[in-house]
Design a protein around this motif. Structure first.
Motif, PDB file in Angstrom:
ATOM      1  N   ALA A 156       0.913  -1.094   0.502  1.00 54.44           N
ATOM      2  CA  ALA A 156      -0.043   0.277  -0.155  1.00 54.44           C
ATOM      3  C   ALA A 156       1.304   1.276   0.469  1.00 54.44           C
ATOM      4  O   ALA A 156       1.470   1.320   1.040  1.00 54.44           O
ATOM      5  N   ARG A 179      -7.295   4.195   7.477  1.00 58.05           N
ATOM      6  CA  ARG A 179      -6.812   3.426   6.121  1.00 58.05           C
ATOM      7  C   ARG A 179      -5.520   2.604   5.985  1.00 58.05           C
ATOM      8  O   ARG A 179      -5.088   1.721   6.018  1.00 58.05           O
ATOM      9  N   ASP A 203      -4.927  -1.225   6.695  1.00 58.55           N
ATOM     10  CA  ASP A 203      -4.312  -1.992   5.029  1.00 58.55           C
ATOM     11  C   ASP A 203      -2.333  -2.994   5.863  1.00 58.55           C
ATOM     12  O   ASP A 203      -2.581  -3.844   5.858  1.00 58.55           O
ATOM     13  N   ARG A 245      -0.665  -5.431   4.326  1.00 55.12           N
ATOM     14  CA  ARG A 245       0.591  -5.618   3.330  1.00 55.12           C
ATOM     15  C   ARG A 245       1.621  -3.793   3.610  1.00 55.12           C
ATOM     16  O   ARG A 245       1.287  -3.736   4.822  1.00 55.12           O
ATOM     17  N   LEU A 248       3.575  -1.223   3.887  1.00 55.20           N
ATOM     18  CA  LEU A 248       3.310  -0.280   3.925  1.00 55.20           C
ATOM     19  C   LEU A 248       4.502   1.295   3.573  1.00 55.20           C
ATOM     20  O   LEU A 248       5.449   0.762   3.612  1.00 55.20           O
ATOM     21  N   ARG A 260      -1.427  -0.724  -4.098  1.00 55.38           N
ATOM     22  CA  ARG A 260      -3.049   0.273  -3.617  1.00 55.38           C
ATOM     23  C   ARG A 260      -1.685   1.517  -4.084  1.00 55.38           C
ATOM     24  O   ARG A 260      -1.067   1.494  -3.121  1.00 55.38           O
TER      25      ARG A 260
END
Length: 225
Positions: free
Chosen positions: A7, A100, A104, A109, A111, A182
């Protein structure tokens, strides 16, 4: 094969309510050399020069950093960076962004913050928010070890941000084909990264990006409300 999930977030006005570069310069000037605040009229002149297209965003950053901070050893700069990051966490992070980011992270995910801001202070903000990695505008170091106003490499903005993300993937040994990415950003300058991502989010976006998002079918988020 299960893909590695990333993400990637822009910072200014995506995660934060307001841009951070000028506030950082002012924060540093007040703590390191308050006399530099007398140079604010010169900062206004550099902004006019940028508006007149006499130079690009990267040069504008260098000029204003030189005026308000100058060349400072890391040991003097570090407390300023940390106090600025604390200040941003108290007053400039959007609650929706926090939610968010937490979502994530809980989903497993990795980051990544990818920002045009100087990595110098963006990394301190990202660390407090739980990011794993930061891609940002780097600064040169002189022979005395002082952090310079001069950008080392590219300003992490627009197409250069995409290039720097690709370079980071290669550095980390990550194959794009084995990733699910993302990407969140507020500005149309990042549309090249939105197009490249598997999931694109126009986040707190201005109208130009919203128009592109509607055409491309990207989700539009607004964490400012």
């Amino acid at each position: 094969m299960t893909k590695v999930a990333l993400a990637i977030y822009d910072m200014d006005k995506t995660v934060t309510r307001r841009a951070t570069f000028t506030p950082f310069l002012l924060h540093a000037a007040r703590r390191l050399a308050p006399w530099r605040l007398l140079l604010l009229p010169a900062v206004a002149v550099t902004s006019l020069g940028y508006a007149l297209k006499l130079y690009d965003r990267a040069r504008l950053k260098e000029l204003n950093y030189r005026l308000l901070i100058g060349h400072v050893p890391p040991d003097r700069l570090e407390p300023v960076i940390q106090s600025f990051a604390d200040e941003q966490l108290r007053a400039n992070i959007l609650p929706g962004a926090r939610e968010r980011i937490a979502h994530d992270k809980a989903a497993g995910r990795r980051l990544v913050m990818a920002t045009a801001s100087y990595r110098l202070y963006a990394a301190a903000i990202a660390q407090r928010l739980g990011f794993d990695d930061v891609i940002g505008t780097e600064q040169a170091i002189d022979r005395k070890g002082r952090v310079l106003a001069r950008i080392d490499g590219a300003n992490c903005y627009g197409a250069a941000k995409h290039d720097m993300i690709l370079a980071w993937l290669e550095q980390e040994g990550l194959d794009r084909g084995a990733l699910h990415i993302r990407f969140y950003s507020d500005h149309v300058s990042d549309a090249v990264v939105h197009h490249w991502a598997d999931e694109a989010f126009a986040t707190n976006a201005h109208q130009r990006l919203i128009d592109v998002a509607r055409t491309e079918g990207w989700e539009v988020l607004d964490w400012r409300k």
